[in-house]
Scaffold this motif. Sequence first.
Motif: not given
Length: 439
Positions: A7-21, A48-51, A56-63
């Motif tokens: 469940g944790a893995d699934t939750d992380v993937r869901r929190r990864i922001p979309r490319t367009d965002a 995104q792949q690193r997330a 890296v955490p999902p909220d750090a994808v842009a950084d």
Amino acid sequence: MDPTDTGADTDVRRRIPRTDAVLRDPRLLQAALRLGTARVKSAVHRAQQRAREGAVPPDAVADTAVSLLPRSAGGLRPVINATGVLLHTNLGRAPLSAAARQAVQEAAGPTDVELDLRTGVRARRGRTALAALRAAVPAAEAAHVVNNGAAALVLAATALAAGREIVVSRGEMVEIGDGFRLPDLLVSTGARLREVGTTNRTTAGDYAEAVGPDTAFVLKVHPSNFRITGFTRAATVGELAPLGVPVVVDIGSGLLAPHPLLPEEPDARTQLTAGAALVTASGDKLLGGPQCGLLLGRQTLITTLSRHPLARALRVDKLTLAALEATLTGPGTPTGEALTAAPEPLRRRAERLAAVLGADGIDARAVASEAAVGGGGAPGVTLPSAALSLPGRYAAPLRTGPVPVVGHLEAGRCLLDLRTVPAEDDDRLAGAVRAVGGR
């Protein structure tokens, strides 16, 4: 559903922001204008792949995507040359002056490189750069520019000596770098070489005996990347000029007039005044300009060279012409400033940097060092200098850091020679060293 998923893995993937965002991030929007959308999107996908992998955490994808972007669309990285070699071939030889860089920037768009704006008709390509070159060497009746020093010699041999002989001393049959040898270069033009003299001694009489009806020209080559001492003899241009054939002199380093610090380095003015019909040289060495080959000499010869079909294949672009003219007419070059830098200010800079970095707990020392001209110029000439001495382990991370710094290892220490580092780069240099020391 994959039973290995949690469940944790699934939750992380869901929190990864979309490319367009992610691409709507202002920093990435700006980067797309500079680097192109495809490169920015690729960086987002890697982030995104690193997330997904948990790096890296999902909220750090842009950084993370921003951190993965290069500084520019090109692959070349600017470095700080702290090697103590003024003209380091692997680092692009002469750094351009501020005036030359500005000229290149202004010439990047449409220019009047082959257009007379007053009449609206075609004009001679690079006429203002050629005029500046002529003004810098009044002893030359005319000038031409090609894309490097070897090309200048190839054009001269092809246009003047194809199917004929070039008389050259055995002591001047040099290798010019990266495995390219002068004899091979000249023979490739269709000329035949007539070798005279010996490795260490060649007299004017040796040349005179070899000159005949099939001689196109006598060639003198400055052995700029080595020295022969002891029982030696070399004929001068003044001795060869009366032989009845053109004397072509490859001075190599691009020194246009005598320099007090380089008394043994040949220059264009002296060779032409002594009777040389043609002088060839590089523009990105002691001249301190862009990579190009300079041809200076008699009007008749320059006309023959410039109208030869090979001249079109060897011609330089508008950016090179702009940089060359600005180098010739503008203020002093970084190469000239490094060459003439006084040792005492260099020592004070090294001591200041050592003190500043020492206060941060870094083993930094100010030491005396010796710099060199490099670039196949002034062999054997050393320039007293000062360097920042660091532990040897600093060398590799300094080269590969965000601000690459290239020094050299000596007795287990990494030396950063300040003769080749502009004073305005001292703070950047210190910052690069701190970044390594803090790891």
